[in-house]
Motif scaffolding. Structure first.
Motif, mmCIF file in Angstrom:
data_model
loop_
_atom_site.group_PDB
_atom_site.id
_atom_site.type_symbol
_atom_site.label_atom_id
_atom_site.label_comp_id
_atom_site.label_asym_id
_atom_site.label_seq_id
_atom_site.Cartn_x
_atom_site.Cartn_y
_atom_site.Cartn_z
ATOM 1 N N TYR A 443 -10.388 -60.816 -26.425
ATOM 2 C CA TYR A 443 -9.341 -61.368 -26.826
ATOM 3 C C TYR A 443 -9.279 -62.775 -26.160
ATOM 4 O O TYR A 443 -9.449 -63.114 -24.700
ATOM 5 C CB TYR A 443 -7.920 -60.640 -26.560
ATOM 6 N N ALA A 444 -8.740 -63.809 -26.803
ATOM 7 C CA ALA A 444 -8.751 -65.216 -26.482
ATOM 8 C C ALA A 444 -7.811 -65.905 -27.391
ATOM 9 O O ALA A 444 -8.356 -66.103 -28.447
ATOM 10 C CB ALA A 444 -9.892 -65.829 -25.959
ATOM 11 N N ASP A 445 -6.678 -66.540 -26.911
ATOM 12 C CA ASP A 445 -5.756 -67.323 -27.795
ATOM 13 C C ASP A 445 -5.501 -67.041 -29.048
ATOM 14 O O ASP A 445 -5.655 -67.549 -30.172
ATOM 15 C CB ASP A 445 -6.574 -68.905 -27.782
ATOM 16 N N GLY A 446 -5.260 -65.633 -29.034
ATOM 17 C CA GLY A 446 -4.659 -65.154 -30.454
ATOM 18 C C GLY A 446 -5.773 -64.660 -31.508
ATOM 19 O O GLY A 446 -5.549 -63.999 -32.534
ATOM 20 N N LYS A 462 -13.018 -67.970 -35.128
ATOM 21 C CA LYS A 462 -12.079 -67.107 -36.070
ATOM 22 C C LYS A 462 -12.080 -68.086 -37.347
ATOM 23 O O LYS A 462 -11.468 -69.197 -37.135
ATOM 24 C CB LYS A 462 -10.933 -67.046 -35.219
ATOM 25 N N SER A 491 -12.543 -62.167 -35.915
ATOM 26 C CA SER A 491 -13.294 -63.060 -35.214
ATOM 27 C C SER A 491 -14.614 -62.547 -34.939
ATOM 28 O O SER A 491 -14.915 -61.515 -34.757
ATOM 29 C CB SER A 491 -12.469 -63.432 -33.969
ATOM 30 N N GLN A 531 -14.730 -67.783 -18.120
ATOM 31 C CA GLN A 531 -13.804 -68.851 -19.035
ATOM 32 C C GLN A 531 -14.402 -68.849 -20.348
ATOM 33 O O GLN A 531 -15.494 -68.603 -20.471
ATOM 34 C CB GLN A 531 -14.176 -70.338 -18.379
ATOM 35 N N VAL A 534 -12.371 -70.302 -27.769
ATOM 36 C CA VAL A 534 -12.119 -70.026 -29.182
ATOM 37 C C VAL A 534 -12.006 -70.906 -30.239
ATOM 38 O O VAL A 534 -11.548 -72.289 -29.704
ATOM 39 C CB VAL A 534 -10.553 -69.377 -29.353
ATOM 40 N N LYS A 536 -11.366 -72.163 -34.054
ATOM 41 C CA LYS A 536 -10.826 -71.629 -35.433
ATOM 42 C C LYS A 536 -11.269 -72.701 -36.515
ATOM 43 O O LYS A 536 -11.286 -73.828 -36.347
ATOM 44 C CB LYS A 536 -9.252 -71.948 -35.363
#
Length: 749
Positions: A443-446, A462, A491, A531, A534, A536
């Motif tokens: 999971y990362a940033d939604g 994503k 994703s 680290q 993400v 999109k």
């Protein structure tokens, strides 16, 4: 009580600051069960973007005339030959091999190749050495952390169920470790730790020379409850050299230790020992190793010892055999050794099937007790994701049924893995079945992704908007084989990124439909440890635009081409044309043009009608990604300049004045683009999906479209299939050819 820790990396200086349950405790007296809590500060090249200093080898050569220079190490050329002009040059930073390195520098004058100058430089090297001036270090400070029912330390914090987290500051532990490259051939390491009443210090040095590598390590320990310190010393040397390589590798070691005494009346104790190892080969393919150790404690009259011999070879491809024999004697009975012999073998029948076997024999009490144990295994890989294995271990002739039999099936998929294991023991009276399944969630940033494993740093892709249902593949730049990633949770997860290093990643995405082209995106990232990133990805919805063009006499514009321009408004509100290099108009024999991946906006292409140039415009509407659907083809109305419906819509300019002859304006309500004799706008008459469009362009064949005549059996007889072999021989053996014969080549369209 669970444990936790965190850290922050200073990547520019290769430092890491850690906090939480880190460090160690030297003294936990009267503390009980505890964990360490503190901070640590460390320099290590894996925590940043820097790199370790290489060997600082440097040699200066002076050339009085143009010369070719060649550098070789242990007889292998590593640089050159390369022509240099006259001058002074420094040779530096070559890659050395473990052990002795004989560097040969050959200088050949370009004008006098017979006058060869050779210089030799000798240098020892060991992989444990740091470069000259390089230094790594670690500092930590920690205290015991205890959960107690009552406050028991200087700092006590409330915890669950009325308990306390107690931090014993009076029993702190501070450690300091530093490794420094004093020279290119000598590295010094110090390791110190202190707590009230305790001290431990270790000094270590590694020195490389032409006869091998020497290591000396000394450890001193102080305990407030003891009357004397503890001491341990180790000295080892590994002989190696280019001239001795045919003799194998020889290593020797010596150690001496003195434990701390509890009282002055306690007896003095010490332990002295040594070891030796030698590796060589009988032939090119048969190697062997001999090792021996001996240790003498001052309390014992005799030493304990151990000696072993091991070898291995491959008699033919796919087959390997290894064996070992060892003997050990105790300090109480050194002349009654126990012997252990083992022989193992493995064979690969194919890349998918292999088998192995191992038998060991152990004796003691002068061969009075002999124990033989055999193990066997069989492995099979039916596919790249599945493996089957069957192993039998602990098989003894005295009790053949009392062994362990294990069968395992492992499957490794893209999103998960599982293992099914069946074990039988105790004369097959005990059966154990184990099923293990693994998967990971990122999971990362939604963005969520499911995968078989998740690395320390990862990259989530994503797709959204028009690419929401597209397929995704990811690769590093210059990689010709991208990895197709599944995305059951929306994703895609890409694990192959390296921390503290610049990563160039390319993401490929298919188009929104089966007929549309995909998109690619390039990302550059330098992740810290743990680290993640993400991306999109989305593209503006595009359409396929098609229409038919007819000349004045009604014939099609065949093989006609024109650039395509986007019409935009400048700051003054005037129309300007910007050529779109990704679009170009071509017509087929029917006068049809097809433009793919056309983004929303107003476009124009050139059309020559007789001796006039027409600006033919069309508009692609703006549609939201969520509502565009699969209807991605826009059909424009057929353009025929002689069609009466266009006569009123064509705007013609005077060739001399440039003014409009008629008062009508085009459908956009703006002036004509300069440079054209006339302008016309084509409207969209239909919007359909790509499959329906291509069915219109290339209609499928139906059986009814063909005229098949069924012939009865009386019309076709067996004589129609008669084959005359003699006639055939005359045809293929004929060497004559008429002078007027013409050779014809045909090719399928």
């Amino acid at each position: 009580m669970g444990t936790w820790n965190g850290f922050y990396d200073f990547v520019e200086t290769n430092h890491r600051l850690s906090f939480g349950n880190v460090g160690s405790n030297l003294n936990t007296t009267n503390v009980g069960s505890s964990t360490s809590f503190g901070i640590a500060f460390e320099k290590n090249y894996s925590y940043g973007t820097g790199s370790a200093k290489g060997n600082q080898f440097e040699y200066r050569i002076v050339l009085v005339e143009p010369s070719n220079v060649t550098v070789s190490i242990n007889g292998k050329d590593v640089y050159g030959p390369r022509l240099f002009q006259a001058g002074t040059y420094r040779l530096k930073d070559f890659v050395f091999t473990q052990g002795a390195n004989v560097v040969k520098i050959t200088i050949v004058p370009d004008a006098r190749p017979e006058d060869v100058i050779v210089n030799y430089v000798d240098m020892g090297y060991d992989y444990r050495l740091l470069g000259k001036g390089d230094s790594l270090y670690n500092f930590s400070f920690s205290v015991p952390q205890v959960i107690s029912a009552t406050p028991s330390a200087v700092i006590n914090l409330p915890y669950f169920n009325g308990q306390y987290l107690s931090y014993h500051m009076d029993k702190f532990t501070a450690t300091y470790t530093q490794q420094t490259g004093i020279t290119d051939t000598f590295t010094f390491t110090s390791d110190l730790a202190i707590t009230p009443g305790f001290f431990s210090g270790t000094l270590n040095g590694v020195f490389a020379s032409m006869i091998g590598t020497t290591q000396l390590q000394v450890t001193l320990g102080l305990d407030g409850s003891k009357v004397s310190p503890s001491f341990t010393g180790n000295l080892s040397h590994r002989f190696s050299g280019a001239l001795q390589s045919s003799l194998g590798s020889l290593g020797v070691g010596f150690n001496y230790s003195i434990p701390a005494r509890d009282t002055l009346s306690s007896a003095f104790q010490s332990t002295i020992g040594g070891n030796i190892s030698y590796s060589g080969s009988f032939t090119k393919d048969i190697r062997y190793t001999l090792t021996g150790t001996i240790s003498k404690n001052s309390d014992n009259a005799a030493p304990s010892w151990n000696a072993s011999f091991s070898t291995g070879f491959s008699p033919f491809r796919g087959m390997s055999i290894s064996g070992s024999l060892s003997a050990s004697g105790s300090a109480t009975d050194p002349f009654n050794p126990s012997l252990t012999g083992q022989i193992s073998g493995s064979y690969s029948f194919s890349p998918k099937l292999n088998a192995s076997s191992s038998t060991s024999v152990q004796t003691s009490n002068m061969f009075a007790d002999v124990t033989t144990t055999t193990s066997m295994g069989l492995g099979y890989r039916p596919s790249g994701n599945d493996s089957l294995s069957l192993s039998l271990s602990g098989l003894k002739p005295s009790d053949p049924l009392n062994h362990s039999l294990v069968g395992t099936w492992s499957h490794s998929g893209d999103l998960s893995s599982f293992t099914l294991r069946q074990q039988a023991t105790s004369n097959y009276q005990r059966m154990v079945t184990t099923l293990t399944a693994n998967t990971s969630l990122a999971y990362a940033d939604g963005a969520f992704a499911l995968a078989k494993s998740v690395n320390d740093s990862f990259f989530l892709v994503k797709p959204v908007g028009d690419l929401k249902k597209s397929d995704v593949s990811v690769a590093r730049t210059l990689d010709s084989s991208p990895t197709v990633l599944l995305r059951p949770l929306g994703s895609a997860l890409y694990n192959n990124i390296t921390t503290n290093t610049r990563n160039n990643i390319v993401v490929f995405s298919t188009g929104a439909t089966d007929y549309s082209t995909g998109a690619s995106f390039v990302y550059e990232m330098t992740p810290r440890s743990r680290q993640s990133f993400v991306a999109k990805i989305d593209v503006e919805p595009s359409f396929t635009v098609s229409g038919l063009l007819f000349q004045t006499d009604g014939s099609a514009y065949q093989q006609y081409s024109s650039p395509v321009y986007a019409i935009e408004l400048n700051q003054d509100g005037d129309e300007i044309m910007i050529r779109n290099d990704e679009l170009y108009l071509f017509t087929d024999q029917d006068g049809r043009f097809i433009l793919s991946d056309v983004r929303p906006g107003t476009y124009l292409f050139d059309l020559k009608v007789d001796d006039l140039w027409y600006a033919v415009k069309f508009e692609v509407p703006q549609v939201e990604s969520d509502t565009i659907g699969l209807d991605r083809v826009l059909l424009l109305e057929d353009f025929w300049v002689s069609d009466p419906q266009f006569e009123e819509r064509i705007i013609v300019q005077d060739a001399f004045s440039g003014e409009q002859i008629e008062e009508e304006t085009d459908v956009f309500g703006s002036e004509l683009v300069t440079g054209y004799d006339a302008s016309v706008t084509l409207n969209v008459i239909d919007r359909l999906n790509e499959e329906s469009f291509w069915t219109i362009i290339f209609p499928p064949f139906e059986e009814s479209d063909w005229n098949f005549e069924e012939l009865d059996s009386e019309y076709v007889t067996e004589e129609d299939y008669y084959f005359d072999e003699a006639l055939w021989d005359d045809v293929i053996n004929s060497e004559s050819e008429t002078e007027t014969a013409t050779q014809v080549f045909t090719a399928a369209p």
